[in-house]
Design an enzyme around this catalytic site. Structure first.
Site, PDB file in Angstrom:
ATOM      1  CB  SER A   1      -0.889   0.032   1.247  1.00  0.00           C
ATOM      2  OG  SER A   1      -1.734  -1.082   1.265  1.00  0.00           O
TER       3      SER A   1
ATOM      4  CG  HIS B   1      -5.483  -2.185   4.017  1.00  0.00           C
ATOM      5  ND1 HIS B   1      -5.982  -3.142   3.174  1.00  0.00           N
ATOM      6  CD2 HIS B   1      -4.930  -1.236   3.209  1.00  0.00           C
ATOM      7  CE1 HIS B   1      -5.740  -2.801   1.908  1.00  0.00           C
ATOM      8  NE2 HIS B   1      -5.102  -1.641   1.900  1.00  0.00           N
TER       9      HIS B   1
END
Lengths: 504, 504, 504, 504
Positions: free
Chosen positions: B337, B434
Site C-alpha cells: 500500500s 485495512h
C-alpha cells in the site's frame, strides 16, 4: 465470518453453537449442507435457544453518533440465523418471528424521549430541529432491520428474505399471530424489498425454447392462469406467434419473478382456446405481416413474498416497448383476462336472493325459459335449479340453456366487473390491476374459456382490458384519484341492460 | 409517461416545457439526445423555472392512509428533472439542490404534531404506540425522497443519482452551501444508495485482456494509485501473474465501481516497481507452482458519489475467496500500500519545529551527518536544508543522504502510520481502511516506490498490510471497538526507535 | 498420445526424443511450454534428425483396402512435428519442407501402375473402371497429406498450418526453393485450408468498443489500408456511423481472418479524410435517418497463409445482408478504395518515355504549363521535372501544379484501372477484387487521400467501386467469363480523354 | 444469387423455374418457406425436370488451367437444388441421386487420356511427372463434388448434406440401387464430411439442466442405449454425480452430434439400474471426495449421415481430459456397455444345434437341471424349452433357472464378445469400438440390465471396457494391427470355461 465448527453438545441437553469465524473459511462453509444438521430440541430447548440465538445475531443498533463507524457486518450471524430458521417447524418459525418482532424492534423509550426533545426544540433554529428529526428517524429503526440488511448481503440471502416474508404474510392472514409487531416486521421487510426490487435493478428476459430448461420448468410450474399441461404446451407458449417475458433480479439468479405471456395476432383474441390449445403454428415461421396485435393472456407473480411490491405493471410497460421495437407497426395492445370470482359472486347472490325470496337477477321472460328447460316453476324453484346448474357447470351441456343464459350472465358479469367495488375500486383483482395501469375495460367475451376451470370460475366469460397507449396515463390517474373506470360501449351497454333487467 | 414534445418558446424568454405523456412513446423519447436541447435562461428565468419544475416533479407525499394506493410513478417527471438538472451550470445546480432540500423536505409541523401525539399515547397499549410510531416514521420521510426513488427506476437513473451525490459532496466540502438541509438530502441519498449497492446486488467480475475495451479503458482511467501509462501497461496488469477484479452493478452496466489489482507472487512484494514496471512475464504462461501469495497492490473506488458506501472491504473478501478457489494452496495475502500524506505530514512537522526551533526529529548524530552532506550546521540550517531536499525529492539523488535518512524516515513513517490518530483511529486513510478490515500492519518497505510520485508522497516508502485470515475478524473488532492496532515486531521496533530518538 | 517425457541426451551430441504416449497425459503436456525446450543441434544433427523425425511422424499411407481400418491418429506425432518445426531457424524450415514434400509425397510408381491398369480396363464394365479410378485417386494422395490432416485436429493445429503455408508461400516467391514438390505441398495444403475455411464454418462478428481488447488490438495491427494511429482512432472506427465486421473461425478463436470497415453516410464518400480523420461524431448517437449509404473503406486479410482462399468477397456479401437487415432503407453500397500501384506504374511510364524520348502522356498545352511552373522546357526536361515532383510528392505543394495536373492524372489513373490488364483481367488487384465481385467502376475521386501515403501510392486519387445489388451477378459473370469491365460515364469519359490526349 | 421469383407455369404442364439472382435479395429469399411450394409433377415431369435441374445446377468443372479463376459460387444453384431435393418423394430422391452420380461424375475419357499421358512421361523429369499427376488428380474429381462444396457454403447446407448422406446409406443398404456410382457419390461425400467434421472444428459442450431446452429435448430423443422416459429422467442424467457431454459443430448450431453420458461413482458400476433408475441424489450436492471413477454408460451418435466419420472415440478422449481437469484425483475410467446381439447370436446357435441335434452349449449337468426345471428330457426337448424361455425372457422369472443358467450364459457371452470375429476384429460393434480405442475387456456383469430391453438383448448381461490411460495407445495398436484383444482374468477365465464346457 462464518462458523467454522458447529457442534451440538447433545449430552447437556442444551444446544451449544461454537464457532470461530475467519475470513478464510467462508468458501468452505458455503458448501456445507446445513439442512443435514437439523438439531432436535429438548422440551425446554427451542424457546431458550431462540432467545440465545436472537440475542447473539441481532446485535444492538450502534448509537446515532457511531452509526457510520460500526464494524463491517459479520456474515456468520446472518448464516447462522438463516440456518436456524430453516431448521424450524412452521409453528416454531411463527414463535421465532413473534419474538424477533416483539423483543428486537424499536426502542420505544428512546423514541419517546426524542419526541419530547423535538417538541422542546420547536422554537429553536431549523438546524437543530433537523438534527433532532434525524435522530428521531434513526431511533425509529427497529433493531431487527439491521439483521435483515445483513442477510440480504450473503449469498441467496435475498431469496431467504422473500420466502420469510411469505411466511409472515401467511401468519398474518391466518391470524395465527395478530400481533402488531408482526405487522411492523412485515412492513419493514416490505419496504426493504421494495428498495431491492426497484425497477432499475430488474432485468427483462425473453424466454424461448433456447432458454435453460430450469427456467422453462419454473415458468411452467408458476403459470397460474392457464395451467401448462406438458412440455409441448410450454414449447408452444414460447414458440412462434408467442412471446414470454420475465423479470429477473441479480440477487436471485435463475428465478423469474413475474412472467407475462403474449400472443401475437391479427385481431384482439376473444377466447383462450385459440391461444393455448391450437398447435398448428408450432413449427411455422412467424410472418411479421400477420402480427398487428399483442394479447397479454397471462401474467403471473411467482414470489408470494413480494406481495405489494408491484412488478406486473412495470413488466407490461417494458414489454410494450419491447414489442414496439420489434414490430414497429403493432397497433393494438390488449389483455385477454380471466374473471376469477365471478361465479362465486353470482352464487352468493343467488343464495342471498333465495333466502330473501327475490328473483330479480333474470327477467321474467328469462325465468320462464329457465323454468321451462329445467322443468320447474319460474320462482325460487327455478332459482334453485339454476344455482345447481351453475355450481356444477351442467348448464353448458344444454344448448338451449346456454342460449337463454348468455344475455343474463353477460350483463351480470359486466356489473360484477364494473359495478362491484371495494373501497371505491374494482372488487375484481384482475380488473383492478389493469385499470390501475390505465387500461380500458374493452370487451366481454362469451364462450371465451370453455375449460372446466374457466366455466367454474366465470361461466366461461373472459374480458379484454385494452391498452390505448395515448390514454393509459390519464385513465390511470382518473381511476386512481377519482375511481373512474373507462369502459367501451359494449360494456356500458351491458351495464345498462343490467340496470334495466337485473336489480340488485 | 415521458415528454413527447419538448419545445423551447424562445420568444417569451421563459422556458416552457410542453409534454404529453404516453406509455407508447417511452421508447422514442429515450433516443432523444437531451444534451442538445440545452436551454439558455434569461435573467429572471432559472429561479422561477426551478420552482415551477420542482413543484411539478416533486409531488406531495400521499397521506399515510393512501401511501400504498398511490398511482404508479410517472417516468416523465423523473426524466424531466434529470434533463433539467443536467442542463444547469454548476452554480445553478447548487441553487436547485438547496431549494429542493429546503422546500421539499420533511413537513416539520406534521412531525411535531405526531411527536406530541406519541407522548400522549405512552400510557396506552403497545398496538397504538406502534401505529403512531409508524405514522411518525412515515412523516419523517422527506418529500424529495420519493423523487429520488422514482429517478432510480428510469434508465440510467441510478448513475444519475450517484453523480448527483458527488455534486452534493462537493457542495458540502466546498462550504458553498452549509445548509443543514443539504446535509439531510445527502444523508437521505446516501442511505438509498446503500440499499441499492448492498452486496447482494453487486457482481464480481474478473477483468482480462478479453474484457471489453470500454471496461479496460475505464479501469485505466480510474487507476488512482499507480497510474496506467499506456495500453501495454494495462495489458500487463490483467495478464499472467496478475488479477484484476471489479464490482459492477446491474443498474450501472459497464461501469466498474471499485477495482482491485492483485499480483500473484512467491513472496510478499516489498516494492511496486517489480509489479508494475516489469514486463518479462507478459506473454508467459502462469506456473501455478510459483504462486503462493496474493499482493493487493491497488484498490480504487471509481464513483465519488458512493463515498461512505463501503464496497472496498467486501471486494477484498470476495477476491480472497475467489483466489482460494483458484489456488487452493495460496498461503499469504497482503496489500502493498501507498502511504499518502506521509511527506506532507513530515513537512508540516519540520515547518513547525523550524518555527519552534526544535530539532528532535533526528538524532544529533543524524543531524550532524545531514549537516555534513548539505554543508550546513546541525541546527535549523540543516533542518531548512532537509525540508527543501524532501520537498524537491532531491535527497534521493545523493546516495549518502539516502543512507543517512533511511532509519529516520522509516521510524517517522512507522509513527505516522501507527501513532497518528483521528478520533482514535489511524489518521492515514489507507491504514484505517485495512485495519478496519482486520489486517495487520506487517512491514514497512524502504525504496518501495521510486517513482517521482512515490517519492513525493511518502519518501518512496510503502507498507504491507497483511491479512492473516484466521485473525481478521478479531483484529477488526479490536480495532473498531478498542482502537487497537495489530502490528508486527518490525513496525513496533520502528515505533520504539522513534520513541527513543525522535520526540514529537 | 503425447510425449510424456522429452529428454535431450546431451552427451551423445545427438538429439534423442524419447516419449511414452498415453491418453492420460494429454492435459499435462498441453501446459508444457515447448518453446523453452529449443534444442541446439550439432553440425551433423539437423539433417539427420529431420530424417528421423519425418520418418517417424509421417506414417505410411494405409493400403487402399485398410484405409478405413487404420488406427485413430496419434496426437503425439502431430505435436512433436509442430514443436520441432517451431524450433527451427528459417533456413532449416525451408530444408525440412523441401524434404517433406520430396520424400513423403506421392508414390509415383504406384500411380503409374494403376494408370496402366486403368488403361487396360477401358474395355471392361463401368463398375471396374470406377473402382480402378478410385484406387488411382487414392494413390495420388501424397503421404504428407495425412500428417497435415492430423495436425489440423490438435489444438491450435489449424493456425499452425495457416502459418506453415505462409512460410511455403514465402519460400516459393523468394525462389529459395523452386522445387515442384514444394509447389505440390502448397497446393495440397491450400485445398485442405479451402475445405476448412469454407463459408459454412465462418462466423461473422461485429466488432465494437465492447469487443475484447485483444480483438481490437489485432484489428488495429492488421489494418493495412489506412493505418490506425492510436486507440482513439480505433474507437472511432468501431463507433457511431461506423461498422467493423470480421470473419472468425471456430478452429482459430480470437483471430479475425478478414476485416471489413464500413462508414454509414448520406452519400457515397469521395475522400477518406472525412471517414478516418473526423472525430465529431465520436460520442454522438446514430441518427438512422441520416444513414442511406454504406461505404466499404477498408478490407484487410490478416492471414498470409490463407492466400487464394477467398474470404473477402463472401464477407462483403454477408455484410450487405447484415446492413440491409439493420437499415432496411439503405440504398447505396460502394467501396472507397485505394489504388496501390498507380504512382509506380506512372513512374514506370515516365521513365520509359524519358528513355524513348516520348512526351505523349500529357497534351502539349499541359506540358507547356508544367514547363512554365517548373522553369523547364516543355520536353524531356519538363518530363524529368515532373518525374521528380511526383516521386517526392512535392507537386501537391503548388496549387498551380495541382490544378494543371488534375485532368492528366485523373485520365491516366482511369486508364491504369480500366485499361491495364494481366491475362485479360484488371492489373490493379483491388480493382480486380471488386470487379470479380460484380461491382461497377463508379467514380474516380481527386484529392481523396491527402495523406503522404495516399499521395505516394496514387497521387491522392481514390476510386469507388459501387455495388448495384441487382447487377452484381451479371457483372461478375461478364467480368469473369468475358473480361468485360462495367464502368460509369465518368470513368469512360476519362478513358476517352486519355485515348485522345495521352497515347501509350 | 438466389431465385427472386419462382414461377410454376402450370399451363404448359412443364415446371419452369425462372429466377433472377441478385446479391440484394438473399435476405428475403431465406425467409421463403420453400416447403410450401412443393410442386406436383406431371407424368413425364419428374425425370425430365431432374435432368433440367441437374444440368443447370451441376455446372461443368472448370478446366485445369482456369480452376482458380472461376467465378464465385452462386448460392442460387445450391438453394434451388436443396429445395428441389426436399420436395421429392423417397423414390424420386433415389432416382435423382442415381442420375446425379451417374451423369455428373468423373469424365472417364479425360482420366484415361491423362493416364496414358502419365505413362508416356515416366521417363521424363520429375517436374513433368508431378504436373501430369496433378492434372490426373484434378480430372478424377467428380463434377458433382463442386455442387456438394457449394451446398456446404449456404445456410444449413452442411446439415442438408449430412441428411443426404443418410439417404445414400439407406439406398445402398436397401440395395434399392446397387450402382457403383452411388457408392462413389457416397465415398466422395463421406470424405468431404470427414474434412468438415475434423476434430479441430468440433466443440465440446457440457450439457446441464441450465442448457437450452431445445438441446435437452434432442439429447433425450437421441438417447439410444438407455431410453429416457421423462423429463425427471433427463434432469437426473445431467444432474449431480452425472455428466453429459456432446460435440457440436459451428455449421450445425444447436445440434449435438455425438453424446456421452458419464456417471461419477466410487467404484466401477456393475449394473445400469443404479445409474438410470436411482433418483436419491437428484437434489444433493456433489461430494468431490466420493468421486473416484468415471463410468461411461451411454454413447450415442445422432447423425446417420456421419456414419464412418469417427467422433465417438475422440469424444471419449476429450471427456477424459475434461474430467481429469475437474477431478485431479480421478483414478478409474470405464464404460458400462450393452451387448447388443448376444441374445440373437445365442438363439442362432441354439437353432443351429437343434437342427444338427447337438447339445454341447451346456454341460450335461446343466442340461439335466434345465430339463428338471422345465419338465423335459435333457436333450433337444430341453433345448427347445430353453430356446423358448430365452426368446420370451421367461427364464428370468424362475430363480432356479436364473441360478442354473448364470455360469453358462456368462461363459457364452464372454465367448461372443471375445471369440466371435468379423475379418479378425470383434463381431460385436460396441466391443469393437472400445477395443479400437484401446480399452481392456474388463468385467462381465450378471444382472446388470434387468429392463425388458436388457434381458431381450443380452440376457441382462453388461460389460465394462476399462480405460487404463497408460495402456490405451499400445492396446489400440495391438488390436488394430495384430487383432489382439486385451482382457482381464475374469474374462479369460470365462473363455476357458467356455472352451472346456461349451464346444462350438
Amino acid at each position: 465470518m462464518i462458523p467454522q465448527h458447529i457442534i451440538c453438545t447433545l449430552r447437556s441437553g442444551v444446544r451449544c453453537w461454537q464457532h470461530r469465524s475467519v475470513l478464510g473459511t467462508v468458501l468452505r462453509v458455503e458448501a456445507l449442507d446445513f439442512r443435514s444438521v437439523r438439531c432436535r430440541s429438548t422440551s425446554a430447548g427451542p424457546v431458550r435457544s431462540m432467545e440465545e440465538i436472537l440475542t447473539r445475531v441481532v446485535v444492538p443498533l450502534p448509537t446515532y453518533e457511531t452509526r457510520e463507524k460500526s464494524p463491517p457486518p459479520s456474515e456468520s450471524n446472518s448464516v447462522e440465523f438463516m440456518h436456524f430458521y430453516r431448521s424450524l417447524e412452521k409453528e416454531e418459525k411463527s414463535q421465532l418471528l413473534a419474538k424477533l418482532s416483539h423483543d428486537f424492534g424499536v426502542d420505544h423509550k428512546g423514541v419517546s424521549e426524542l419526541a419530547g426533545k423535538l417538541l422542546d426544540t420547536q422554537q429553536r433554529d431549523l438546524a437543530t430541529i433537523l438534527q433532532v428529526e434525524d435522530r428521531l428517524r434513526y431511533s425509529l429503526t427497529p433493531r431487527y432491520k439491521q439483521l435483515l440488511n445483513h442477510i440480504s448481503r450473503v449469498e441467496s440471502g435475498v431469496k431467504f428474505l422473500v420466502d420469510l416474508r411469505a411466511d409472515l404474510l401467511e401468519i398474518i392472514s391466518s391470524k395465527a399471530s395478530d400481533s402488531p409487531h408482526i405487522r411492523d416486521l412485515n412492513g419493514t421487510l416490505k419496504s426493504l424489498l421494495s428498495e431491492w426490487f426497484s425497477v432499475g435493478l430488474l432485468r427483462l428476459e425473453r424466454i424461448t425454447w433456447q432458454s435453460p430448461c430450469e427456467i422453462l420448468q419454473k415458468i411452467s410450474q408458476y403459470e397460474a392462469v392457464h395451467p401448462v399441461r406438458n412440455w409441448t404446451d410450454i414449447k408452444r407458449r414460447v414458440g412462434p406467434y408467442r412471446r414470454c417475458y420475465a423479470f429477473t433480479h441479480a440477487a436471485m439468479p435463475g428465478e423469474p419473478l413475474v412472467v407475462l405471456h403474449v400472443a401475437l395476432t391479427e385481431d384482439i383474441s376473444d377466447n383462450i382456446q385459440s391461444i393455448v390449445r391450437e398447435f398448428a403454428t408450432l413449427d411455422s415461421e412467424e410472418d411479421v405481416n400477420k402480427v398487428n396485435t399483442a394479447v397479454f393472456y397471462s401474467i403471473s407473480s411467482t414470489q408470494a413474498g413480494l406481495q405489494g411490491v408491484e412488478l406486473g405493471n412495470v413488466l407490461i410497460k417494458r414489454v410494450v416497448r419491447e414489442l414496439q421495437s420489434e414490430f414497429p407497426h403493432m397497433s393494438q395492445f390488449s389483455s385477454l383476462s380471466p374473471i376469477p370470482g365471478f361465479s362465486s359472486w353470482l352464487q352468493g347472490l343467488l343464495s342471498q336472493h333465495r333466502k330473501e325470496g327475490r328473483v330479480e337477477l333474470l327477467t321474467d321472460c328469462e325465468w320462464r325459459k329457465v323454468a321451462d328447460v329445467t322443468n320447474t316453476t319460474p320462482d325460487t324453484n327455478a332459482l334453485d335449479a339454476l344455482r345447481k346448474l351453475i355450481s356444477t357447470g351442467d348448464w353448458t351441456r344444454s344448448e338451449r340453456l346456454v342460449h337463454i343464459l348468455e344475455p343474463a350472465l353477460m350483463r351480470l358479469c359486466a356489473w360484477y366487473l364494473y359495478g362491484e367495488k371495494r373501497r371505491g375500486y374494482a372488487l375484481n383483482p384482475v380488473a383492478n390491476f389493469h385499470l390501475q395501469n390505465g387500461a380500458t375495460m374493452w370487451r366481454l367475451n362469451w364462450h371465451a374459456d370453455t375449460s372446466p376451470r374457466g366455466v367454474a370460475n366465470s361461466c366461461g366469460i373472459m374480458v379484454n382490458y385494452r391498452y390505448f397507449l395515448q390514454e393509459t396515463t390519464s385513465n390511470s390517474a382518473a381511476y386512481m384519484h377519482n375511481k373512474v373506470i373507462t369502459a367501451t360501449e359494449q360494456v356500458l351497454g351491458l351495464i345498462s341492460q343490467f340496470q334495466k333487467n337485473s336489480k340488485l
